[in-house]
Motif scaffolding. Structure first.
Motif, PDB file in Angstrom:
ATOM      1  N   ASN A   1      66.563  54.282  46.919  1.00 14.44           N
ATOM      2  CA  ASN A   1      67.837  53.909  46.302  1.00 14.44           C
ATOM      3  C   ASN A   1      68.918  53.868  47.365  1.00 14.44           C
ATOM      4  O   ASN A   1      68.916  54.685  48.287  1.00 14.44           O
ATOM      5  N   LEU A   2      69.861  52.955  47.224  1.00 14.40           N
ATOM      6  CA  LEU A   2      71.011  52.979  48.112  1.00 14.40           C
ATOM      7  C   LEU A   2      71.998  54.049  47.641  1.00 14.40           C
ATOM      8  O   LEU A   2      72.103  54.321  46.446  1.00 14.40           O
ATOM      9  N   THR A   3      72.718  54.611  48.588  1.00 11.66           N
ATOM     10  CA  THR A   3      73.765  55.574  48.235  1.00 11.66           C
ATOM     11  C   THR A   3      75.005  54.794  47.781  1.00 11.66           C
ATOM     12  O   THR A   3      75.120  53.589  48.037  1.00 11.66           O
ATOM     13  N   ALA A   4      75.948  55.504  47.168  1.00 12.91           N
ATOM     14  CA  ALA A   4      77.202  54.849  46.764  1.00 12.91           C
ATOM     15  C   ALA A   4      77.894  54.246  47.990  1.00 12.91           C
ATOM     16  O   ALA A   4      78.461  53.154  47.923  1.00 12.91           O
ATOM     17  N   ALA A   5      77.840  54.946  49.120  1.00 18.63           N
ATOM     18  CA  ALA A   5      78.482  54.439  50.343  1.00 18.63           C
ATOM     19  C   ALA A   5      77.833  53.133  50.790  1.00 18.63           C
ATOM     20  O   ALA A   5      78.511  52.204  51.225  1.00 18.63           O
ATOM     21  N   GLU A   6      76.516  53.074  50.667  1.00 24.93           N
ATOM     22  CA  GLU A   6      75.823  51.854  51.097  1.00 24.93           C
ATOM     23  C   GLU A   6      76.082  50.697  50.143  1.00 24.93           C
ATOM     24  O   GLU A   6      76.045  49.531  50.540  1.00 24.93           O
ATOM     25  N   ILE A   7      76.367  51.023  48.895  1.00 25.58           N
ATOM     26  CA  ILE A   7      76.645  49.950  47.925  1.00 25.58           C
ATOM     27  C   ILE A   7      78.074  49.437  48.111  1.00 25.58           C
ATOM     28  O   ILE A   7      78.289  48.236  48.272  1.00 25.58           O
ATOM     29  N   ILE A   8      79.055  50.329  48.138  1.00 25.29           N
ATOM     30  CA  ILE A   8      80.440  49.870  48.339  1.00 25.29           C
ATOM     31  C   ILE A   8      80.601  49.330  49.768  1.00 25.29           C
ATOM     32  O   ILE A   8      81.404  48.428  50.028  1.00 25.29           O
ATOM     33  N   GLY A   9      79.805  49.865  50.685  1.00 31.36           N
ATOM     34  CA  GLY A   9      79.834  49.392  52.075  1.00 31.36           C
ATOM     35  C   GLY A   9      79.536  47.898  52.183  1.00 31.36           C
ATOM     36  O   GLY A   9      80.071  47.212  53.061  1.00 31.36           O
ATOM     37  N   GLN A  10      78.707  47.383  51.289  1.00 30.11           N
ATOM     38  CA  GLN A  10      78.396  45.948  51.322  1.00 30.11           C
ATOM     39  C   GLN A  10      79.647  45.123  51.036  1.00 30.11           C
ATOM     40  O   GLN A  10      79.889  44.088  51.656  1.00 30.11           O
TER      41      GLN A  10
ATOM     42  N   GLY B   1      66.733  45.067  43.881  1.00 31.22           N
ATOM     43  CA  GLY B   1      66.705  46.334  43.150  1.00 31.22           C
ATOM     44  C   GLY B   1      67.156  46.241  41.704  1.00 31.22           C
ATOM     45  O   GLY B   1      67.766  45.268  41.281  1.00 31.22           O
ATOM     46  N   GLU B   2      66.811  47.279  40.956  1.00 29.57           N
ATOM     47  CA  GLU B   2      67.214  47.394  39.551  1.00 29.57           C
ATOM     48  C   GLU B   2      68.377  48.383  39.504  1.00 29.57           C
ATOM     49  O   GLU B   2      68.177  49.603  39.644  1.00 29.57           O
ATOM     50  N   PRO B   3      69.602  47.880  39.314  1.00 24.95           N
ATOM     51  CA  PRO B   3      70.766  48.772  39.405  1.00 24.95           C
ATOM     52  C   PRO B   3      70.726  49.939  38.420  1.00 24.95           C
ATOM     53  O   PRO B   3      71.227  51.018  38.732  1.00 24.95           O
ATOM     54  N   LEU B   4      70.115  49.734  37.263  1.00 28.73           N
ATOM     55  CA  LEU B   4      70.125  50.826  36.284  1.00 28.73           C
ATOM     56  C   LEU B   4      69.061  51.883  36.565  1.00 28.73           C
ATOM     57  O   LEU B   4      68.999  52.897  35.880  1.00 28.73           O
ATOM     58  N   TYR B   5      68.245  51.683  37.595  1.00 27.26           N
ATOM     59  CA  TYR B   5      67.387  52.759  38.079  1.00 27.26           C
ATOM     60  C   TYR B   5      68.055  53.523  39.227  1.00 27.26           C
ATOM     61  O   TYR B   5      67.440  54.388  39.851  1.00 27.26           O
ATOM     62  N   ASN B   6      69.300  53.169  39.485  1.00 30.10           N
ATOM     63  CA  ASN B   6      70.083  53.892  40.492  1.00 30.10           C
ATOM     64  C   ASN B   6      71.486  54.072  39.918  1.00 30.10           C
ATOM     65  O   ASN B   6      72.495  53.772  40.552  1.00 30.10           O
ATOM     66  N   PHE B   7      71.517  54.531  38.667  1.00 32.59           N
ATOM     67  CA  PHE B   7      72.748  54.451  37.885  1.00 32.59           C
ATOM     68  C   PHE B   7      73.955  55.135  38.527  1.00 32.59           C
ATOM     69  O   PHE B   7      75.015  54.532  38.682  1.00 32.59           O
ATOM     70  N   GLU B   8      73.797  56.396  38.900  1.00 33.17           N
ATOM     71  CA  GLU B   8      74.969  57.158  39.369  1.00 33.17           C
ATOM     72  C   GLU B   8      75.601  56.540  40.620  1.00 33.17           C
ATOM     73  O   GLU B   8      76.814  56.427  40.715  1.00 33.17           O
ATOM     74  N   ASN B   9      74.756  56.143  41.559  1.00 35.23           N
ATOM     75  CA  ASN B   9      75.306  55.572  42.785  1.00 35.23           C
ATOM     76  C   ASN B   9      75.979  54.227  42.531  1.00 35.23           C
ATOM     77  O   ASN B   9      77.027  53.924  43.106  1.00 35.23           O
ATOM     78  N   VAL B  10      75.364  53.429  41.660  1.00 40.09           N
ATOM     79  CA  VAL B  10      75.966  52.139  41.319  1.00 40.09           C
ATOM     80  C   VAL B  10      77.310  52.378  40.613  1.00 40.09           C
ATOM     81  O   VAL B  10      78.327  51.773  40.937  1.00 40.09           O
TER      82      VAL B  10
ATOM     83  N   GLU C   1      79.895  52.511  28.749  1.00 40.70           N
ATOM     84  CA  GLU C   1      80.796  53.674  28.684  1.00 40.70           C
ATOM     85  C   GLU C   1      81.327  54.095  30.040  1.00 40.70           C
ATOM     86  O   GLU C   1      82.482  54.439  30.181  1.00 40.70           O
ATOM     87  N   GLU C   2      80.451  54.113  31.036  1.00 36.93           N
ATOM     88  CA  GLU C   2      80.841  54.733  32.306  1.00 36.93           C
ATOM     89  C   GLU C   2      81.254  53.734  33.390  1.00 36.93           C
ATOM     90  O   GLU C   2      81.830  54.121  34.391  1.00 36.93           O
ATOM     91  N   ILE C   3      80.919  52.459  33.225  1.00 39.78           N
ATOM     92  CA  ILE C   3      81.358  51.471  34.214  1.00 39.78           C
ATOM     93  C   ILE C   3      82.279  50.445  33.542  1.00 39.78           C
ATOM     94  O   ILE C   3      83.354  50.150  34.047  1.00 39.78           O
ATOM     95  N   GLY C   4      81.838  49.924  32.419  1.00 42.37           N
ATOM     96  CA  GLY C   4      82.685  48.986  31.682  1.00 42.37           C
ATOM     97  C   GLY C   4      82.718  47.584  32.254  1.00 42.37           C
ATOM     98  O   GLY C   4      83.588  46.785  31.931  1.00 42.37           O
ATOM     99  N   CYS C   5      81.758  47.273  33.125  1.00 40.02           N
ATOM    100  CA  CYS C   5      81.739  45.940  33.722  1.00 40.02           C
ATOM    101  C   CYS C   5      81.016  44.963  32.790  1.00 40.02           C
ATOM    102  O   CYS C   5      80.547  45.335  31.724  1.00 40.02           O
ATOM    103  N   LEU C   6      80.926  43.725  33.209  1.00 41.77           N
ATOM    104  CA  LEU C   6      80.173  42.746  32.425  1.00 41.77           C
ATOM    105  C   LEU C   6      78.679  42.972  32.638  1.00 41.77           C
ATOM    106  O   LEU C   6      78.249  43.509  33.665  1.00 41.77           O
ATOM    107  N   LEU C   7      77.917  42.516  31.666  1.00 42.57           N
ATOM    108  CA  LEU C   7      76.472  42.741  31.713  1.00 42.57           C
ATOM    109  C   LEU C   7      75.717  41.417  31.729  1.00 42.57           C
ATOM    110  O   LEU C   7      76.069  40.486  30.998  1.00 42.57           O
ATOM    111  N   ALA C   8      74.716  41.353  32.573  1.00 39.97           N
ATOM    112  CA  ALA C   8      73.790  40.220  32.543  1.00 39.97           C
ATOM    113  C   ALA C   8      72.406  40.800  32.304  1.00 39.97           C
ATOM    114  O   ALA C   8      72.091  41.893  32.778  1.00 39.97           O
ATOM    115  N   ILE C   9      71.620  40.079  31.548  1.00 41.71           N
ATOM    116  CA  ILE C   9      70.312  40.616  31.227  1.00 41.71           C
ATOM    117  C   ILE C   9      69.247  39.601  31.636  1.00 41.71           C
ATOM    118  O   ILE C   9      69.349  38.425  31.338  1.00 41.71           O
ATOM    119  N   SER C  10      68.264  40.090  32.370  1.00 41.84           N
ATOM    120  CA  SER C  10      67.170  39.211  32.808  1.00 41.84           C
ATOM    121  C   SER C  10      66.222  39.032  31.634  1.00 41.84           C
ATOM    122  O   SER C  10      65.286  39.799  31.468  1.00 41.84           O
TER     123      SER C  10
END
Ligand code: SAH
Ligand code: SF4
Length: 392
Positions: A152-161, A194-203, A239-248
């Motif tokens: 999983n990427l860390t929060a720093a690696e995700i916002i770092g992008q 990656g599957e963002p919801l398998y790395n929920f907290e960091n995302v 609840e915790e992010i509130g962003c838009l959702l796309a579903i594969s």
């Protein structure tokens, strides 16, 4: 791939940061930063202001050096320097496609590599970011799914992008100069590796940083998280992010979806659709995007289109049709343009927007689902080189 396309490829030689083991300020939530400052002797009543100041330097001005944080006292800056780092992933290569799409290969701790894609459009620009190295899921049409998960990427690696892309686009504001209207990087989609919801907290933590009004300030309506359907985390996303959702989505029967998106065996269409109906933030202005990859003879019939319309009845939705991007050894082929248009027409007639996604950056393998090849290829050639030189 058009071999004559004027691809530019820079290999950046950013010196590697010495691994200090000190905590990284990038990626910390405000609460984490508060705890870290208190631990280093800052009085609790001072932390709010200090965090605001650091936050603005990091995420509003894009500053990477404590020495530039000029409204902080010398002592405080020295304390930060001694106790923390400001660390971002390293950009290894940057490629610019004929159509302006940029693809970055970035290296994260441990030497792993992930890809980030910037897609410029007329009056906006979308950054497609990754949440994991590889993916544990094994969707049969997805190249990333054939790669073993490394981590999983860390929060720093995700916002770092996002921060690295802003660096490359020259988009941090300059003190004393007015902030220009219209952003080059106006939207973020979690549709890379990656599957963002398998790395929920960091995302979640990274997206909270992206949305923070004292920093990068992306509206939650300009962030889209794409999931293959990790049902328990869908409600949490609302609840915790509130962003838009796309579903594969990709299929209209469990039988076909089980094959294409194997997570369907765990949470099938009925359960998935119920979670989408419950997505608390759903409203007309916040439609759910249904991604649907067009695979010749597999999921692209008129019956599929009619079934799809029936399944999503009552959900404010947009259906994004993605012509399958082929990769070496892929077990599917792309539906014909006529087939895709006929499919789109049925959905459109039922009252849904049904845009056909135009592949971008194909010449640099930056299109959806192609995000493994370059990395793997690069890896392979390096491995080969090592084998050759090692054996000599
Ligand atoms: N793991 C998440 C997000 C990353 S994939 C998810 O699956 O939603 C982003 C989108 O690209 C998904 O809709 C995925 O199904 C699609 N995709 C994957 N491989 C593809 C390919 N070869 N051609 C077209 N789209 C693809
Ligand atoms: Fe993973 Fe998404 Fe690819 Fe499926 S489509 S293997 S969930 S990255």
């Amino acid at each position: 791939m058009d071999a004559t396309a004027p691809i530019t490829q820079d290999v950046m030689t950013i010196p590697r940061k010495v691994e200090t083991g000190l905590p990284n300020l990038v990626g910390m939530s405000r609460e984490q930063m508060k705890a870290a400052l208190i631990e280093r002797g800052i009085a609790e009543k001072q932390t709010k202001m200090r965090i605001s100041q650091i936050w603005a330097w990091l995420y509003h001005w894009g500053v990477r050096d404590f020495g530039e944080m000029t409204n902080l006292s010398k002592d405080f800056r020295a304390m930060l320097e001694e106790n923390f780092v400001i660390a971002l992933p390293e950009v290894v290569t940057r490629q610019v496609s004929d159509d302006g799409t940029r693809k970055y290969l970035i290296r994260i701790a441990g030497g792993h590599e992930v890809e980030v894609v910037y897609i410029p459009e007329k009056d906006r620009g979308t950054l497609c970011i990754s949440s994991q190295v590889g993916c544990t899921l094994t969707c049969s049409f997805c190249h990333t799914g054939t790669q073993k998960l490394v981590r999983n990427l860390t929060a720093a690696e995700i916002i770092g992008q996002v921060m690295l892309a802003r660096d490359d686009l020259g988009e941090w504001p300059v003190p004393g100069q007015p902030v220009e209207d219209g952003r080059l990087l106006s939207n973020v989609v979690l549709m890379g590796m990656g599957e963002p919801l398998y790395n929920f907290e960091n995302v979640r933590d990274a997206m909270k940083i992206a949305m923070d009004p004292e920093g990068i300030q992306l509206s939650r309506r300009r962030i889209t998280l794409s999931t293959s359907g990790v049902v328990p985390e869908i409600a949490r996303t609302a609840e915790e992010i509130g962003c838009l959702l796309a579903i594969s989505f990709h299929a209209t029967t469990d039988e076909v979806r089980d094959k294409l998106v194997p997570i369907n065996k765990k949470w099938n269409l009925e359960v998935l659709l119920q979670s989408l109906r419950d997505y608390p933030k759903v409203s007309n202005s916040e439609r759910i995007t249904f991604e649907y990859v067009m695979l010749h003879g597999v999921n692209d019939s008129d019956e599929d289109a009619h079934r799809l319309v029936k399944l999503i009845e009552g959900i404010p939705a947009k259906i994004n049709l993605i012509p399958f991007n082929e990769w070496p050894g892929a077990p599917y082929t792309r539906s014909s343009n006529n087939r895709i248009r006929a499919f789109a027409e049925i959905i459109h007639n039922a009252g849904y927007a049904s845009p056909i996604r135009k592949p971008r950056g194909e010449d640099i393998m930056a299109a959806c689902g192609q995000l493994k090849s370059e990395t793997e290829r690069a890896r392979k050639s390096r491995a080969q080189i090592e084998a050759e030189t090692g054996g000599a």
